[in-house]
Enzyme design. Sequence first.
Site, short mmCIF file in Angstrom:
data_model
loop_
_atom_site.label_atom_id
_atom_site.label_comp_id
_atom_site.label_asym_id
_atom_site.label_seq_id
_atom_site.Cartn_x
_atom_site.Cartn_y
_atom_site.Cartn_z
N GLU A 55 16.61 55.10 50.11
CA GLU A 55 17.43 55.07 51.33
C GLU A 55 17.76 53.63 51.70
OE1 GLU A 55 18.71 57.55 52.73
OE2 GLU A 55 17.59 59.23 51.88
N ARG B 27 17.44 69.34 63.61
CA ARG B 27 18.20 70.59 63.45
C ARG B 27 17.25 71.78 63.34
NH1 ARG B 27 19.67 73.30 59.22
NH2 ARG B 27 19.09 71.72 57.70
N CYS C 55 11.66 62.38 58.29
CA CYS C 55 11.68 61.32 57.27
C CYS C 55 12.28 60.03 57.84
CB CYS C 55 12.45 61.77 56.04
SG CYS C 55 11.52 62.94 55.05
N HIS D 4 13.96 59.49 49.10
CA HIS D 4 14.01 60.96 49.12
C HIS D 4 13.98 61.50 47.69
CE1 HIS D 4 15.33 61.57 53.46
NE2 HIS D 4 14.47 62.55 53.25
N1 PCA Z 1 11.59 65.86 54.31
C1 PCA Z 1 12.04 65.95 55.68
C2 PCA Z 1 10.78 65.79 56.51
C3 PCA Z 1 9.63 65.89 55.57
C4 PCA Z 1 10.23 65.86 54.24
O1 PCA Z 1 9.60 65.84 53.16
C5 PCA Z 1 13.14 64.97 56.01
O2 PCA Z 1 13.93 64.63 55.11
O3 PCA Z 1 13.24 64.54 57.16
#
Ligand code: PCA
Length: 223
Positions: free
Chosen positions: A86, A96, A149, A175
Site C-alpha cells: 500500500e 462498510r 487494515c 494486502h
Molecule cells: N483485512 C481487512 C481487515 C482485516 C483484514 O485482514 C481490511 O482490509 O481492512
Amino acid sequence: MSSRESDPRILVTGFEPFDRDTVNPSWEVARALDGWVCEGAEVKAVRLPCVFGRAIEALDGALAEARPALIVALGLAGARAEISPERVAINVDDARIPDNAGRRPVDAPVVAGAPTAYFSTLPIKAIVRDLRAAGVPASVSNSAGTFVCNHVFFALMHRLATRHELASARGGFVHLPCLPEQAARLPGVPSMALATQVEGLRTLLRTAYTVRHDVREEGGQLH
Ligand code: PCA
C-alpha cells in the site's frame, strides 16, 4: 538460528479472520515467517484482532516488545489477485461491515488531530519489481480502504512519524489475496497459494530491509 536480544528485528503482523470467515491469509503468512532470519534480522509475528481500537493496542504492545527496525503489517484484500504493498494510509475510519466486536465507525479519524495521510516508508516500487522478478504477481495499491487494515496502517505510520524510539524504523502495509480454500467457497474470487504468498513475503522482507531508496518506476492507476 535465533538472534540475540540486541539484534535487529522485523515485526510482521497479521489479522485474525473477519467477516465470518474462518481463516485469514495475513496471519497464516505471518506465522509461517515467525523466527525466520532475514539479512540478520529475526522476524517476530504478532496476530492482531480485527477490531477498531483494539488492533492498535495490540500493535502498540508488539512495537514495545519487539523494538523492530522494520514493521510490515499484513491484511487480506479479498478481491485482489496480487500481493499489493500500500502506498498511503489515510486518517479515516468508515466501516462498510462491522468489525469482530460489532463496531462500525463512520467518518471518524483514526487519530484525532493527526495529519490527513502518511506515505508508506517501505520501498513499494522495488518490492513490486522484486516480487515480479521472483514470479509472484504484485502491484502497488493506492488505497488500503477505510476498514481495520487502513486503521492499523495509519496508526503505525503515525507512531513511526512521532515516536523518537521508532525514528529510524521503517514500515508499511501489504494486502494479500485470498487463499485457494477461501476462493473455493467464493466462486470467481482470485486466490494465491499459501506457499507462494510466504515465498513472496520472504522476497518482500529482503527488499524492504535492504533497499533504502526506492526505485523510480511507474506504479499508478487511472482510477
Ligand atoms: N483485512 C481487512 C481487515 C482485516 C483484514 O485482514 C481490511 O482490509 O481492512
